[in-house]
Every structure is written in structure tokens, then in C-alpha cells.
Motif scaffolding. Structure first.
Motif, PDB file in Angstrom:
ATOM      1  N   LEU A 264      -4.279  -0.438   5.492  1.00 56.95           N
ATOM      2  CA  LEU A 264      -2.517  -0.149   5.046  1.00 56.95           C
ATOM      3  C   LEU A 264      -3.105  -0.157   4.213  1.00 56.95           C
ATOM      4  N   THR A 265      -2.154   0.975   4.288  1.00 56.10           N
ATOM      5  CA  THR A 265      -2.195   2.246   2.555  1.00 56.10           C
ATOM      6  C   THR A 265      -0.709   2.116   2.071  1.00 56.10           C
ATOM      7  N   ILE A 266      -0.631   1.828   0.804  1.00 55.68           N
ATOM      8  CA  ILE A 266       1.038   1.686   0.545  1.00 55.68           C
ATOM      9  C   ILE A 266       0.797   2.679  -0.865  1.00 55.68           C
ATOM     10  N   ARG A 267       2.228   3.548  -0.544  1.00 54.24           N
ATOM     11  CA  ARG A 267       2.237   4.982  -1.407  1.00 54.24           C
ATOM     12  C   ARG A 267       4.023   4.364  -1.663  1.00 54.24           C
ATOM     13  N   PRO A 268       3.854   5.466  -2.833  1.00 52.85           N
ATOM     14  CA  PRO A 268       4.666   5.933  -3.396  1.00 52.85           C
ATOM     15  C   PRO A 268       5.888   6.750  -3.038  1.00 52.85           C
ATOM     16  N   ASP A 269       6.674   6.239  -2.819  1.00 47.96           N
ATOM     17  CA  ASP A 269       7.875   6.936  -1.749  1.00 47.96           C
ATOM     18  C   ASP A 269       9.021   7.992  -3.253  1.00 47.96           C
ATOM     19  N   SER A 270       8.562   9.249  -3.062  1.00 48.81           N
ATOM     20  CA  SER A 270       9.294   9.936  -4.227  1.00 48.81           C
ATOM     21  C   SER A 270      10.241  10.470  -4.337  1.00 48.81           C
ATOM     22  N   SER A 271      11.398  10.387  -2.537  1.00 46.85           N
ATOM     23  CA  SER A 271      12.794  10.312  -3.017  1.00 46.85           C
ATOM     24  C   SER A 271      13.381   9.149  -2.673  1.00 46.85           C
ATOM     25  N   ARG A 272      12.587   7.637  -2.925  1.00 49.19           N
ATOM     26  CA  ARG A 272      13.024   6.375  -3.712  1.00 49.19           C
ATOM     27  C   ARG A 272      13.385   6.023  -5.420  1.00 49.19           C
ATOM     28  N   ALA A 273      12.560   7.397  -5.932  1.00 47.41           N
ATOM     29  CA  ALA A 273      12.636   7.082  -7.357  1.00 47.41           C
ATOM     30  C   ALA A 273      14.009   7.427  -8.292  1.00 47.41           C
ATOM     31  N   LEU A 274      14.212   6.977  -9.435  1.00 49.01           N
ATOM     32  CA  LEU A 274      15.270   6.109 -10.191  1.00 49.01           C
ATOM     33  C   LEU A 274      14.900   7.042 -10.790  1.00 49.01           C
ATOM     34  N   ALA A 275      15.483   8.271 -11.108  1.00 52.92           N
ATOM     35  CA  ALA A 275      15.625   9.290 -12.740  1.00 52.92           C
ATOM     36  C   ALA A 275      15.521   8.331 -13.348  1.00 52.92           C
ATOM     37  N   VAL A 276      16.999   8.046 -14.050  1.00 49.34           N
ATOM     38  CA  VAL A 276      17.706   6.965 -15.270  1.00 49.34           C
ATOM     39  C   VAL A 276      16.486   5.822 -15.380  1.00 49.34           C
TER      40      VAL A 276
ATOM     41  N   PRO B 134      -6.191   6.352  -7.413  1.00 47.56           N
ATOM     42  CA  PRO B 134      -6.145   7.277  -8.732  1.00 47.56           C
ATOM     43  C   PRO B 134      -4.403   7.027  -9.522  1.00 47.56           C
ATOM     44  N   ASP B 135      -3.769   7.400  -8.024  1.00 50.86           N
ATOM     45  CA  ASP B 135      -2.585   7.965  -8.130  1.00 50.86           C
ATOM     46  C   ASP B 135      -1.249   6.564  -7.810  1.00 50.86           C
ATOM     47  N   GLY B 136      -1.372   5.221  -7.042  1.00 52.83           N
ATOM     48  CA  GLY B 136      -1.114   4.052  -7.390  1.00 52.83           C
ATOM     49  C   GLY B 136      -1.068   3.378  -6.322  1.00 52.83           C
ATOM     50  N   SER B 137      -1.728   3.910  -5.377  1.00 50.69           N
ATOM     51  CA  SER B 137      -1.359   3.718  -3.956  1.00 50.69           C
ATOM     52  C   SER B 137      -2.303   2.713  -3.950  1.00 50.69           C
ATOM     53  N   VAL B 138      -2.029   1.784  -3.289  1.00 49.88           N
ATOM     54  CA  VAL B 138      -3.148   0.273  -2.613  1.00 49.88           C
ATOM     55  C   VAL B 138      -2.877   0.555  -1.007  1.00 49.88           C
ATOM     56  N   ARG B 139      -4.548   0.295  -0.833  1.00 53.09           N
ATOM     57  CA  ARG B 139      -4.953   0.111   0.296  1.00 53.09           C
ATOM     58  C   ARG B 139      -5.667  -1.257   0.505  1.00 53.09           C
ATOM     59  N   LEU B 140      -5.102  -1.491   1.490  1.00 51.21           N
ATOM     60  CA  LEU B 140      -5.966  -3.123   2.447  1.00 51.21           C
ATOM     61  C   LEU B 140      -6.809  -2.496   2.941  1.00 51.21           C
ATOM     62  N   ALA B 141      -7.885  -3.987   3.393  1.00 53.99           N
ATOM     63  CA  ALA B 141      -8.802  -3.561   4.705  1.00 53.99           C
ATOM     64  C   ALA B 141      -8.880  -4.475   5.326  1.00 53.99           C
ATOM     65  N   VAL B 142      -9.136  -5.121   6.093  1.00 53.17           N
ATOM     66  CA  VAL B 142      -9.507  -6.387   6.959  1.00 53.17           C
ATOM     67  C   VAL B 142     -10.921  -6.807   6.200  1.00 53.17           C
ATOM     68  N   ALA B 143     -11.186  -8.081   6.205  1.00 55.18           N
ATOM     69  CA  ALA B 143     -12.224  -8.499   5.244  1.00 55.18           C
ATOM     70  C   ALA B 143     -12.995  -9.614   6.277  1.00 55.18           C
ATOM     71  N   ASP B 144     -14.292  -9.821   5.362  1.00 59.94           N
ATOM     72  CA  ASP B 144     -15.000 -11.033   6.623  1.00 59.94           C
ATOM     73  C   ASP B 144     -14.441 -12.024   5.829  1.00 59.94           C
ATOM     74  N   ASN B 145     -14.050 -12.088   4.482  1.00 67.50           N
ATOM     75  CA  ASN B 145     -14.119 -13.248   3.830  1.00 67.50           C
ATOM     76  C   ASN B 145     -13.476 -14.090   4.214  1.00 67.50           C
ATOM     77  N   ALA B 146     -13.521 -15.186   3.770  1.00 70.10           N
ATOM     78  CA  ALA B 146     -12.706 -16.920   4.005  1.00 70.10           C
ATOM     79  C   ALA B 146     -11.553 -16.779   4.263  1.00 70.10           C
ATOM     80  N   VAL B 147     -10.550 -17.370   3.970  1.00 65.38           N
ATOM     81  CA  VAL B 147      -9.156 -16.922   4.277  1.00 65.38           C
ATOM     82  C   VAL B 147      -8.830 -17.561   3.033  1.00 65.38           C
ATOM     83  N   ASP B 148      -7.845 -17.288   2.135  1.00 66.18           N
ATOM     84  CA  ASP B 148      -7.890 -17.635   0.844  1.00 66.18           C
ATOM     85  C   ASP B 148      -6.754 -18.703   1.069  1.00 66.18           C
ATOM     86  N   PRO B 149      -6.782 -20.231   1.156  1.00 65.11           N
ATOM     87  CA  PRO B 149      -5.586 -21.106   1.784  1.00 65.11           C
ATOM     88  C   PRO B 149      -4.129 -20.577   1.233  1.00 65.11           C
TER      89      PRO B 149
END
Length: 218
Positions: free
Chosen positions: A9-21, A57-72
Motif C-alpha cells: 500500500l503506497t500513500i502519496r501526496p495529491d497535489s490537486s488538494r494542496a493548500l497554497a496559502v 524521498p518524496d514523502g510517500s509512505v509504503r506499507l507492506a505485510v510483514a511476518d512480524n508479530a502483531v503489536d497488541p
């Protein structure tokens, strides 16, 4: 903006929703990506999945399923995702113990309890709002993101609380910065009266640090 490919899952900025002011550097937008990523981490944990986090580097976030134990501890936060709201009512004056929270590397939270220091923070808020309200451009931009109806089909922005003439406030902000000053004064009074202010800081001032600030904030 979110996309799913190859189990990531990649979460990226959407420049069309940027707030110029309000957000010319994209700082708040990048912080919001970290907030969104933390929500995904919490939801995944509640579903029995552990995720890795990679900040590009551009500030996007990538989330990938891991084999680690779930954090309760993360899983227990899930009910708050659907029930938590911003509360603009005056704070209780009763003393509050600062929470002891795990924080990402380079992120700090500093608590202000002294009344005179809280008043200083409140004055800084007044000055900042006055500067934003000076030309009216910020107020007009804010008006475009306020919503009078929780069922608004745009499904974004910030819904104003019940008991407020939301349509009139949005219309007023569209033409003048004065309502913004009044809103800022109410917030400043709450900052001064509340028992504790938390100030979140980053050791660096770049997109990766802003994402980590969002993870911590959420």
C-alpha cells in the motif's frame, strides 16, 4: 492518494488538494500522509496483520505485510479511529499527567504546564492567526474546506460542530478574515486555560521527518 500493487500500500501526496496559502511547502500535507499511514497500521494490527513502513524521498509512505508479530498496543487503538473527533469545547482545568508514549526516531513531545508559558503559547497563536487573517486569502481557502453537513457528498474537509450556523460562517469566511480572528481567539483562550499543552517537534525539517511527525501525531 493511495494505491495498492504487489502486496504494498503506497500513500502519496495529491497535489490537486494542496493548500497554497496555508501550506505552501506541503509540510502539513506530508504530515497528513504519516497520520494516514498510522491509521492503516492500526487497522491492520486489529485485523491480525503486521506492516513494515518505508518513507520515500518524496514523502510517500509504503506499507507492506510483514511476518512480524502483531503489536497488541496498536490493535487496541482501532476503536478510536471511528469514534475520535476534534472537540472545541473549553478544556477542564484539572491537572493532567503527560502520557508516556513511544515515538519515532527524531520526534519529541514537550509538555507545557506552567500558566505563564501556556499564555505565551496562546499569544503566539493569536499572532499567527492575525497574520493569516490579514489578507483574507487564508480565510477564503479555509471556507472551501469547511462543511456544514456531515453527509456532504464531497466526503472531505472539516465538518463544523452542531449548534453553529455553519453556512453563515462559511459565507463570512469567504469574504473576510475577521471570523478567523474570532475563531483564533477562542482557541487561544482554550490554550491558556487548559492544564497542559503538548508541542510535537522534529529533529530534522524534511519530508521524512514530517511523515514521522504524522505517525507520532496520529
Amino acid at each position: 492518494f493511495r494505491s495498492v500493487a504487489d502486496g504494498t500500500l503506497t500513500i502519496r501526496p495529491d497535489s490537486s488538494r494542496a493548500l497554497a496559502v496555508a501550506d505552501p511547502r506541503g509540510r502539513a500535507m506530508t504530515i497528513s500522509l504519516g497520520c494516514s499511514a498510522m491509521s492503516a497500521l492500526v487497522a491492520a494490527a486489529a485485523s491480525g496483520l503486521s506492516l513494515t513502513v518505508e518513507i520515500t524521498p518524496d514523502g510517500s509512505v509504503r506499507l507492506a505485510v510483514a511476518d512480524n508479530a502483531v503489536d497488541p498496543a496498536l490493535a487496541r487503538l482501532f476503536p478510536a479511529l471511528t469514534s475520535r473527533v476534534t472537540d472545541k469545547r473549553p478544556y477542564s482545568p484539572e491537572a493532567v499527567d503527560p502520557p508516556d508514549l513511544p515515538l519515532p526516531e527524531g520526534i519529541g513531545v514537550h509538555y507545557v504546564a506552567d500558566p505563564s508559558s501556556r499564555e505565551q503559547v496562546a499569544d503566539l497563536h493569536r499572532q499567527a492567526v492575525a497574520e493569516l487573517a490579514r489578507t483574507g486569502a487564508f480565510a477564503r481557502e479555509l471556507a472551501g474546506w469547511l462543511r456544514a453537513d456531515p453527509a456532504d457528498p464531497r466526503r472531505d474537509g472539516m465538518t463544523l460542530p452542531p449548534g453553529l450556523n455553519a453556512a453563515a460562517l462559511i459565507a463570512a469566511l469567504s469574504t473576510s478574515g475577521q471570523p478567523l480572528r474570532e475563531m483564533g481567539e477562542r482557541d487561544a483562550q482554550a490554550l491558556a486555560a487548559g492544564p497542559l499543552i503538548g508541542v510535537l517537534t522534529t529533529a530534522e525539517d524534511d519530508k521524512a521527518a514530517w511523515v514521522r511527525a504524522g505517525l507520532a501525531w496520529q
